[in-house]
Motif scaffolding. Sequence first.
Motif, PDB file in Angstrom:
ATOM      1  N   ASN A 214       0.813  -1.253   0.059  1.00 34.15           N
ATOM      2  CA  ASN A 214       0.154  -0.132   0.040  1.00 34.15           C
ATOM      3  C   ASN A 214       0.823   1.439   0.008  1.00 34.15           C
ATOM      4  N   LEU A 215       1.131   1.902  -0.912  1.00 31.65           N
ATOM      5  CA  LEU A 215       1.993   2.952  -1.445  1.00 31.65           C
ATOM      6  C   LEU A 215       1.784   4.397  -0.511  1.00 31.65           C
ATOM      7  N   ARG A 216       0.272   4.521  -0.084  1.00 31.83           N
ATOM      8  CA  ARG A 216       0.181   5.561   0.827  1.00 31.83           C
ATOM      9  C   ARG A 216       0.578   5.083   2.203  1.00 31.83           C
ATOM     10  N   GLU A 217       0.520   3.950   2.706  1.00 36.27           N
ATOM     11  CA  GLU A 217       0.907   3.488   4.129  1.00 36.27           C
ATOM     12  C   GLU A 217       2.244   3.667   4.094  1.00 36.27           C
ATOM     13  N   VAL A 218       2.875   3.057   3.207  1.00 37.98           N
ATOM     14  CA  VAL A 218       4.420   3.204   3.012  1.00 37.98           C
ATOM     15  C   VAL A 218       4.879   4.638   3.404  1.00 37.98           C
ATOM     16  N   LYS A 219       4.243   5.596   2.643  1.00 35.29           N
ATOM     17  CA  LYS A 219       4.757   7.076   2.537  1.00 35.29           C
ATOM     18  C   LYS A 219       4.482   7.587   3.846  1.00 35.29           C
ATOM     19  N   GLN A 220       3.409   7.176   4.627  1.00 37.91           N
ATOM     20  CA  GLN A 220       3.145   7.567   6.038  1.00 37.91           C
ATOM     21  C   GLN A 220       3.957   7.122   6.987  1.00 37.91           C
ATOM     22  N   LEU A 221       4.179   5.667   6.839  1.00 42.11           N
ATOM     23  CA  LEU A 221       5.221   5.199   7.757  1.00 42.11           C
ATOM     24  C   LEU A 221       6.667   5.921   7.669  1.00 42.11           C
ATOM     25  N   VAL A 222       7.126   5.931   6.598  1.00 42.72           N
ATOM     26  CA  VAL A 222       8.346   6.768   6.395  1.00 42.72           C
ATOM     27  C   VAL A 222       8.549   8.058   6.876  1.00 42.72           C
ATOM     28  N   LEU A 223       7.319   8.942   6.497  1.00 48.36           N
ATOM     29  CA  LEU A 223       7.449  10.217   7.044  1.00 48.36           C
ATOM     30  C   LEU A 223       7.274  10.486   8.627  1.00 48.36           C
ATOM     31  N   ASP A 224       6.474   9.505   9.224  1.00 42.73           N
ATOM     32  CA  ASP A 224       6.421   9.494  10.725  1.00 42.73           C
ATOM     33  C   ASP A 224       7.568   9.140  11.459  1.00 42.73           C
ATOM     34  N   LEU A 225       8.279   8.030  10.772  1.00 42.29           N
ATOM     35  CA  LEU A 225       9.600   7.767  11.283  1.00 42.29           C
ATOM     36  C   LEU A 225      10.527   8.862  11.208  1.00 42.29           C
ATOM     37  N   ILE A 226      10.726   9.188  10.206  1.00 40.70           N
ATOM     38  CA  ILE A 226      11.621  10.516   9.917  1.00 40.70           C
ATOM     39  C   ILE A 226      11.487  11.421  11.226  1.00 40.70           C
TER      40      ILE A 226
ATOM     41  N   ILE B  76      10.396  17.584   5.542  1.00 42.09           N
ATOM     42  CA  ILE B  76      10.610  15.987   5.108  1.00 42.09           C
ATOM     43  C   ILE B  76      10.028  15.874   3.763  1.00 42.09           C
ATOM     44  N   GLU B  77      10.945  15.276   2.765  1.00 48.85           N
ATOM     45  CA  GLU B  77      10.333  14.965   1.537  1.00 48.85           C
ATOM     46  C   GLU B  77      10.215  13.648   1.284  1.00 48.85           C
ATOM     47  N   PHE B  78       9.284  13.111   0.595  1.00 47.71           N
ATOM     48  CA  PHE B  78       9.175  11.694   0.202  1.00 47.71           C
ATOM     49  C   PHE B  78       8.485  11.802  -1.356  1.00 47.71           C
ATOM     50  N   TYR B  79       9.103  10.967  -1.977  1.00 47.96           N
ATOM     51  CA  TYR B  79       8.830  10.892  -3.648  1.00 47.96           C
ATOM     52  C   TYR B  79       9.020   9.527  -4.178  1.00 47.96           C
TER      53      TYR B  79
END
Length: 286
Positions: free
Chosen positions: A201-213, A225-228
């Motif tokens: 789930n790409l949206r879930e992956v993005k949110q997990l990474v942003l929250d972690l950072i 914090i940028e995610f692409y």
Amino acid sequence: MFLYFQQTEQAVDKLWDKLNGWYEAIILRVPNLIIAILVVILFYFLARGIASVLRKILRKKLKNQSVRRIIVKMIYVVMLSAGFFIALGVLDLDKALTSILAGAGVVALAIGLALQGTLSNTFSGVMLSFLPKIRINDFVETSEHSGFVEEINLRNVVLRRPDNHIVVMPNSKFIEEPFINYSFYKRGRITIACGVGYESNLREVKQLVLDLIKAEFPQNSNEKIEFYYTEFGDSSINFITRFYIDFTKKSQMYTTQSEAIMRIKETFDANNINIPFPIRTIKMDK
């Protein structure tokens, strides 16, 4: 025979008269010579004293250590030169002084033509010393070398590499080529690249990474914090994330990158997110 001895006696008398004249001239010049020596000694200690005081003042006013060294050396040389010329004036050697200056001009022109490369390095060293973009102890990287700036002199820039080896680079080459100064700003941005499986789930992956950072590497108010997601890869959907950290040398950057990679891997494992590796299928005909 008598005529021969008479001529010899006259020659000896002239020699003694000449020597006596030199002796009297030397006797008359002794006070001036003593004063000239005292002037040179006085200006030597005066130059040292002024250089020492100026060094202390500049240490408070200027942060660039190389600029301080250049200024102190210039003042020291000027003071010594002034003492030398005043001593020549005391000795009434004005004509000799004029000849010295004229000869120095010719010699300087010849030396300048013969040592164009050396003079180029010297002027480049002066320019580097006054550049605010490079300072002593900064970590810089050129196209071929990287390391801490140990010294900036009138000929070379001395770098101490991370392996503790010394690199001596000509000033002209250093100033003509681009370089990166990692120490100029305290904060810098790093990039982490990774990929996840197509089933994720790409949206879930993005949110997990942003929250972690955000939790592990706090950002300042003006930082983001940028995610692409970058591409559909052969076996994964690839992404990059960029964020700011404190680092003034590459080892700090590598340490934070390593920690971020480990944390992302742990987070993906905990949430059953697959980081695939390339798979090749080889078909062999019978």
